[in-house]
Structures are given as C-alpha cells and as structure tokens.
Write an enzyme that holds these catalytic residues in place. Structure first.
Site, short mmCIF file in Angstrom:
data_model
loop_
_atom_site.label_atom_id
_atom_site.label_comp_id
_atom_site.label_asym_id
_atom_site.label_seq_id
_atom_site.Cartn_x
_atom_site.Cartn_y
_atom_site.Cartn_z
CE LYS A 27 -30.25 17.70 22.09
NZ LYS A 27 -29.81 19.07 21.79
NE ARG A 96 -31.78 21.65 24.29
CZ ARG A 96 -31.35 20.85 25.25
NH1 ARG A 96 -32.20 20.10 25.93
NH2 ARG A 96 -30.06 20.76 25.52
N GLY A 105 -22.67 21.13 20.39
CA GLY A 105 -22.32 22.52 20.17
C GLY A 105 -22.24 22.94 18.72
CG MET A 107 -26.18 21.48 14.00
SD MET A 107 -27.21 20.22 13.27
CE MET A 107 -27.29 19.02 14.59
NE ARG A 340 -24.51 14.09 24.56
CZ ARG A 340 -24.41 15.36 24.18
NH1 ARG A 340 -25.11 15.80 23.16
NH2 ARG A 340 -23.61 16.19 24.80
CG HIS A 456 10.31 6.39 1.17
ND1 HIS A 456 11.19 6.72 2.18
CD2 HIS A 456 10.66 5.15 0.74
CE1 HIS A 456 12.07 5.73 2.33
NE2 HIS A 456 11.77 4.77 1.48
CB SER A 786 -1.09 -10.06 -2.20
OG SER A 786 -1.02 -9.16 -1.12
CB THR A 789 -5.21 -1.24 -1.51
OG1 THR A 789 -4.48 -1.30 -0.27
CG2 THR A 789 -6.08 -2.47 -1.64
CB CYS A 854 0.32 -6.66 1.03
SG CYS A 854 0.59 -6.42 -0.74
CE1 TYR A 874 -2.11 -11.64 3.03
CE2 TYR A 874 -2.98 -13.73 2.22
CZ TYR A 874 -2.13 -12.65 2.08
OH TYR A 874 -1.31 -12.55 0.98
#
Length: 902
Positions: A27, A96, A105, A107, A340, A456, A786, A789, A854, A874
C-alpha cells in the site's frame, strides 16, 4: 530483529516508489508511486516494515521512531496548513496497515484520528456540516474501540441499531446530528466500561496507539491463517500508512468506491466497480449499505467519473496489469487512496495476460509469469454449479480435484458390475488398497474416511484424473452393511452422492456439473473460436505454446497402461517417467502371484514365473506402442508381496470356520501360512523393492525378459521402443550391481534370440537417504537416477504418509511448523538438500547421468521450479498434471533467464 540507529523508519509518500514493497509494504509503495505520477493522493507518510519487525521482536517501537514520526507529522501539518487534532480546524489522519503482499481485511485500519470532544465542533464549523462531524467522530470511537482497545465490535453495532430503531429508520444516514451526538456519548460509555479506560482525547496518543495496534494485527489469528493459506512468510511484518483524511461522507456530492481496470472475474475490458454516495470507505467493504455500479457515477458526477477513467487507464498502462483501486470523492474532488495489482480468477489471469501482450504492454515472457500452474489446474477440472442448491454431508481432504456424481458403492466388485450396466458410481471405502484398482477405474470418483493427499486413493486417483476426497473422518463407512452414516443421515448403497475434489466437500444427491473446456482442448476436442469458452482456450493455448518453447525440463507421465499413456501423450507428455508394474499383478493374475509366493520348489517357482511372463510382455508391448519414439521407464516390482495376498484377518476367519466344519481347504491353509510368514510390522520399510528381486529368485529376471522381449517385438515391427529399466529402493551400489548383472545377461539372451540390438538403459530410484548420500558410488552402476520423492520424504522425515496427514498435519499447519505439507511441495531444506547433493555427486561420477523425478512433487508447481534449479532433465507426474508441469517448467526457465539478465 536488532535496531540500527542509522536506520530510517519513516518515508514521506514523495520519497518512495513501487519497488520498495519490502520496506514500505504494497500500500505504501503504491501510494508513493501514484504520488510520483502526479495523481491526486492525499499527503502522508509510511512507517516501514522494519519498524514493525523491531516492535514485534522486542515488544516496543524503535527508539528513533517517535522522533521521526514527529518530524514527518510536522511536515504534513505544514503542508496541510493545520495541526493534528487542533480545536478550530483539525487535521485528521487515517492509520492503515499495508504488508508487502495484499492481505485484504486481515489487518487493522483506523480512520478519523484526531477527533475529540473539542475538535469535533471545529470540524463541524469548518465543514459547515454538523452531522458529518459527529458521524466521523462516532466512526472513530467505534473503530478505535474495536481495533485498538479490543472492545467487542457487536456492542457498537447493537448500539447503532438501537439508535436507528428509536428513530424508526433503517440506514445510518437517516440519523441526524443530535442522534449522532447521543450515539457518541453511548459509544464512549461502552469504551470506558469494556476497555477500562476513557476514550483518549489527545490526538497524538490516538495515533501512536493506532500504529501499535496495526503492528499487533500482523499476528492476529486471522492474519496468521491467511498467510498460511496464501503461503506468505510470517517474518515480513507490516508497514503503517498515515494519510491525511479526505471525506466521502460530506453529502451527496461526496462518496467512496472501488474500481477495477477490467473485470477481475472474466478479464474483459469495461467499467467494473462499486460506488457509494455520502460514505467512507469502510461502508463499501462492510456492505452495510447497497452500492451502485461504478458506471452510475457518470450520471452522479461526470467530471469525477471522467477523471477516474483517465487515471485508471494511466495506472493500468503504468503497472501493465489489472489494477484494483480505492478512491474517495470529497465535494467533487477525486482522491486516490490505494491501488494494487488486482486479484483475479484463473480464467481472467490467462485472458488478461494475452490481452496485455496484444496491447503491447508486456511480452510473452512476462505473460507467462502472470499465470500459474495452480490457476491452470483450476481451469482443467470440472466443477459443480455454484448456483445449485446442495445438502452438505461433510468435508474431507481435497485429494484430487474435480466434481463427481454417482451412486454410492462400497466395494470394487459392485463398482465394476454397476458401471458395466451403465451406472455412474462413487466408490466409498475406509481406505483403498491395490485390490480396489478395478473399482477405482470404474467409478466416477473415490471417497474415503481415512488417509491424506498422498494415500493410495489420492495418488492413484490423481494418476487417473479421478476426483477424490480422502480422510472425511465424520463419515462412518460400514462396508459390511453397505452404508455410510453422517450424524442422523444414512446413505445406503445406491443412494446418489456428489464429491468435490477441489474443496473436499461431500453432498447428498446430485449436484449439477459444469465441464471444463480447457481439458477438452488438451484432449483435442476443442479449438479456439469466438465465444467466451473458446476465448479462454485460445489464451491457454498461446501461453502453453510459449512455455513449451522456452522450457528446459522435459515432462513425462506416471502411467501404468496404454490407455493412460495415450491420454498423457495427448496432454503433451514426452515419455513415461514411471510405469508401476505392481498394477500388472492384480485382478486375474493374482492367482499366479499366489502360486509364486507359495512355491516350495524351484520348479513350482519357474512354472509361476513362466505363466506371468507372457502377460507382462503383452502389457509392455501395448505400452511401447502407445509411447513409440518416447522413453518409457519401467519400475520393477516395488511393494511388499503380502499386498498381493488375502487380508490376514479375513483369511484367518475363513480358515477357522472351515476347520470348525472340518472342510478346510489345503490351499487356504498354505496361504495363511504364507501370509503369517510375510507379515511385517512396517512393510514399507521391509521386504520390498530391490530386496524382493534379490530374495525371490527369478522375479526381476522375468520382468526384465518381458521388457526386453516386448521391446524387441516392437522394434522388429518397425517401431521405436525406448525402454528404461528402473530398480526401486536401492540403498547401496552392491544391490544395483547384482540386479544389473542379471539384467544385462537376460537382455543379451533376448538380443541373441531375436536378432535385435536393444539399447535398454538401467538405472535406479533414489528414494532412501543412504542412496542420496552415496549417489557418487551408485552412479557407477546406474545410467539414470529418478528421485522417488514420496518415499524420500517419508524416510527423511520419519513419516508414514498414509497416517500422518490425517493425524497431526492439521496441527502442524495451524502452529506454523509447516507452511505446506512436505508431501505436497518438496521440503527444499531437507529432502531438497539430499536431491541437490545427489545430483552433484551423481554427475561428478557420470557426467551424462540422466536425472528425473517421479514422485508426486513432479506435478507440483513450486517443486517444478526447484527441480529446474538443481538441474534435473525431466519431471514425471500424473497425466492430468502434465499441462501444469509444462507450464511451470516454462515459467521456471523464463524466471531464471530474467534473473540472469538482471
């Protein structure tokens, strides 16, 4: 944060600019920018986010802050020709909040600072409007009491309602000065009683307390919740803007409004916004009075309307984006209070980005940065009609987006049976397992009362593009009685339910569904045209085409069959990064797996493997045909063998009952013995992955032979199979060396038998911390890595992903321990650090090492940027997430290029 005595904590609006958002907040930076543009902004100054950080860390404002504020206040008073709170003609200011990222809205704001029992009469005299002055004073006491002194807001609202009721009016503008004087007196009594102190009459005390209240509002519960939801860092702090007041409540020639430079819902150009005569800004936000469309301002005050339209064009051209504007008109004088870059819907984001390219305001690279994968995902999934009447049953975890309607069924057999008869069904389970795959495929969506986003049900549903809601704990699922109970409501098998995978909501009955034209486009069933849907598709097409041109990361699919592979290819997949072979061992083949597990002799084992070989080969032939010319990474069998056997409890009961009747089945007895033998306390850390291949003679060799023979058959048919064999759960290079030696031998045998030269690469999944830490050694035996993760996150954190999301993740998110689940977005500091080090170590050993991911993170927008950064080749993800990954891979490349050029 420690205080630097040379630090500057206050900036006049004339000193800042829009590039100082970190310091001045959004702001304050934008007020300064508008001031620099020569737009009509009320004079003021900004207290920086650095001052807020000092206050939040130490509990007190910086020592130098009061003196800096005094100097800037004196300059403001000199500019305005009046002093804060003076009795005859008071300067009034607003206080403000304004954080770096918009938190609408969340704060606090206080208007009309500087009014008191004395100065209110001076304001009335100067304005020539006694009612206006007392209305402004009651607003100050109300806002100050609630925001600064912590008085319950409803007490003021109730008092205001009582005053209107006594006057027999319905809107506050019908209260006259005498009514408002009484209301001020009542409000002050409320403050004294509830806050334990009188309303402060000193203007500077009002301002200082309001500044502290804004600082404190950074850590309110609602602000914390909003930051978690929007992933805004918690250590940024908020700036405070002190701005000279202008008044929209001075009569019919005054007012306040909100405007957008184009429609934030559709992106279309036009006049969009709301205006409210004789009101202050909070009235528009609070909705206590009905506004009129912004276009009506032209008839009310044409001069101000024309000036506003010119300013809106100036701002959109300057910011080169949709702008959200707040303004006030004070007796015919237009003032800009805020601007903004405006929030917008997903569809509007794509339309606006391409519109701005066509207008020459931005280039394609910037347009790509203006949209996100999250927005694209919102556009891809079907949605329920928001205007429809609904009966909410409950809510679970939004596991796989989309909208699905069907009859409730409680087992896979019924799901398949009813689906084949033309019925649409929703498969409802406590949780799913590989046995439920047929039912999941047959159903419109999956609903479980247990599990999280990487359970799953969730993982498989996302892979198939199925809508899924998991972990709906308030639903009591009774599969034996074929019913689900929610409170007093009982849903029997056959009753229609609707599930929303984007919100996690579950409804009774059928909710109308709106299809997604974007998916139809990716499927090749829709092309850009003239209507609104086609216009959106055209915008998506243009941005996707540019993303594909600039991205470095290739995008593959996680797909286990030809049907999913073909869909993935239509969605732009450049290969398969993960084919899970365990799904090929279910259904009718389960009996052969049981024979393999029960084999007592080499002969019995060889017989079972020989029966499985042609079936596996057929699967791979179909897959290689579907992905001809593109790489297909096949993961050898990964899950524990007991997943392919009957449930231990059900089998035990069956055997016990049979023994009581003295007709026990010998095969059941052997099965029970095998189930007990294979039973593990923690099977995900037990006999699975490469360990199976080393313990079960011939298992991996059979799979490698099936892959090699399928590749040879496809090649001899003039195809171009590009198979890659991936060994799962490797923790040490010796495991991989043994499997690779056997695989190389099998491949050589197939080459000799078929007269075909096969170039099958062999690599491994990096899904254990030890594998990542010894990547340099493993790369000696691997042609590609590969990163799995999902399991890597489990093993790094020590989490069971099927349990923790439903048990304590909510608490962790609420307490701020997580900004987001580490199963949803990669944990860069922990899991990510292992990925980064494994990439570096692996390539140091083998420079041409191919690297991919993967796990589910391969389709997560934020994670894709990380994988680009660390140098993977990839990402691989569910077919329906491929467009998202393509888009984000392009954004990551464009972002990196932009950073390099700077």
């Amino acid at each position: 944060m420690s205080e630097n005595k040379d630090q500057k904590f206050v900036y006049d609006f004339t000193e800042g600019n829009r590039d100082l958002k970190d310091l001045l907040g959004g702001k304050g930076a934008n007020l300064a920018e508008m001031t620099n543009l020569g737009l009509p902004v009320p004079p003021g100054f900004t207290i920086t986010t650095e001052a807020c950080k000092v206050y939040l860390d130490s509990g007190t404002a910086p020592a130098a802050l009061r003196e800096e504020v005094s100097a800037h206040l004196a300059a403001l008073e000199s500019k305005m020709g009046k002093k804060l709170g003076q009795s005859d003609d008071p300067l009034l200011v607003s206080v403000r909040s304004g954080a770096k990222f918009s938190m609408p809205g969340m704060m606090d704001t206080v208007l009309n600072i500087g009014l008191s029992d004395e100065s209110v009469t001076g304001l009335a005299s100067q304005a020539g409007d006694e009612r206006f002055a007392w209305d402004s004073y009651r607003r100050l006491i109300q806002m100050f009491g609630k925001t600064v002194l912590g008085v319950e807001g409803e007490l003021f609202e109730d008092a205001l309602d009582e005053a209107k009721a006594a006057k027999k009016v319905t809107v506050d503008t019908d209260l006259d000065a005498a009514d408002l004087k009484k209301l001020v007196k009542h409000f002050k009594k409320i403050v004294a009683k509830e806050a334990g102190r009188e309303f402060p009459q000193d203007a500077r005390e009002q301002m200082d307390l309001a500044v502290e209240a804004v600082f404190n509002s950074w850590n309110t519960d609602r602000a914390k919740l909003y930051r978690r939801q929007e992933r805004i860092p918690s250590d940024l702090g908020t700036a405070v803007n002190i701005c000279s007041m202008v008044f929209g409540n001075l009569g019919p020639d005054s007012g306040t409004g909100v405007a957008f430079t184009r429609d934030p819902a559709s992106g279309h150009a036009g006049v969009y916004g709301d205006y409210l005569q004789n009101a202050q800004g909070e009235d528009v936000v609070a909705g206590i009075r009905n506004t009129v469309p912004l276009a009506d301002l032209e008839a009310i005050d044409k001069a101000s309307y024309d000036q506003l339209m010119t300013i809106m064009t100036t701002l959109e051209t300057h910011y080169k984006d949709l702008c959200d504007i707040e303004f006030t008109i004070e007796r015919g004088q237009l003032w800009m209070l805020q601007t903004r870059v405006g929030k917008r819907t997903a569809g509007a984001a794509f339309r606006i980005a391409t519109q701005l390219v066509d207008q020459g305001l931005i280039d394609e690279a910037e347009a790509l940065q203006r949209v996100t994968g999250h927005q694209l995902a919102q556009l891809m999934f079907p949605r329920f009609d928001e205007g429809a009447k609904t009966t909410l049953l409950g809510r679970g975890i939004a596991a796989s987006p989309g909208a699905a309607v069907g009859k409730a069924v409680f087992d896979s057999y019924t799901a398949v049976k009813w689906s084949r008869s033309g019925e649409k069904v929703i498969l409802i389970r406590r949780e799913t397992n590989p046995d439920d795959l047929d039912g999941m495929i047959a159903s419109e969506g999956i609903l479980t009362s247990r599990g999280g986003k990487t359970s799953h049900a969730a993982v498989v549903a996302r892979g198939m593009g199925k809508t899924c809601v998991c972990g709906a704990e308030e639903l009591d699922v009774d599969t034996k009685r074929r019913r689900m109970t929610v409170g007093d409501t009982v849903i029997e098998e056959g009753d229609v339910v609707s599930i929303d995978g984007s919100t996690g909501k579950v409804y009774l009955g059928e909710v109308p569904v709106v299809p997604s034209p974007v998916v139809e486009y990716f499927e090749g069933r829709m092309h850009a045209g003239a209507d609104d849907a086609d216009e959106l598709v055209a915008a998506v097409h243009r941005i996707m085409a540019y993303a594909d041109r600039v991205r470095r990361l290739r995008v593959r699919a996680n797909a286990d069959n030809a049907e999913d592979a073909l869909r993935a290819r239509r969605f732009g997949a450049q290969g398969i990064g993960l084919c899970r072979t365990e799904h090929m061992f279910l259904g009718e083949r389960r009996e052969l797996v049981e024979r393999l597990i029960l084999a007592d002799t080499d002969g019995e084992r060889e017989e079972a493997l020989s029966a499985l070989l042609p079936l596996q080969k057929k699967d791979f032939v179909e897959l290689f045909e579907a992905m001809d010319g593109l790489p297909v990474t096949v993961r050898l069998l990964d899950p524990p063998l007991h997943e392919f056997l009957p449930d231990i409890t059900e089998l035990s009961v069956r055997v016990a009952l049979a023994e009581s009747r003295q007709d026990a089945n010998e095969n059941d007895l052997r099965l029970l013995q095998a189930v007990h033998k294979l039973h593990e306390q923690n099977p995900m850390l037990g006999l699975r992955g490469v360990r199976l291949g080393l313990v079960i003679p011939g298992l991996f060799k059979m799979q490698v032979r099936a892959i090699a023979e399928a590749a040879a058959e496809r090649k001899n048919a003039k195809g171009d199979p590009r198979a890659e064999i991936m060994v799962p759960l490797v923790g040490t290079v010796q495991e991989l060396e043994i499997v690779r030696e056997e695989a190389d031998q099998v491949i050589a045998e197939v080459e000799a038998a078929t007269g075909t030269s096969l170039k099958l690469s062999i690599g491994t999944m990096i899904e254990l911390p030890r594998a990542a830490l010894t990547a340099a050694q493993i790369a000696e035996a691997a042609q590609f890595f590969s990163f799995g993760t999902n399991d890597l996150t489990q093993t790094v954190w020590g989490f069971s992903r099927d349990d923790v999301e439903a048990s304590f993740f909510t608490a962790y998110l609420e307490k701020g321990i997580f900004g987001v689940s580490p199963f949803e977005t990669i944990d860069k500091d922990g899991v990510g650090a292992l990925v980064r080090s494994a990439v570096q170590a692996g390539r140091a050993t083998r420079p041409d090492l191919k690297l991919g991911v993967c796990g589910e993170h391969g389709g997560d927008p934020e994670s894709v940027h990380f994988f680009h950064e660390v140098g993977l080749d990839y990402v691989s993800c569910s077919p329906f997430r491929i467009p998202v990954a393509r888009l984000e891979a392009g954004r990551a490349a464009a972002e990196a290029k932009g950073s390099d050029s700077r």
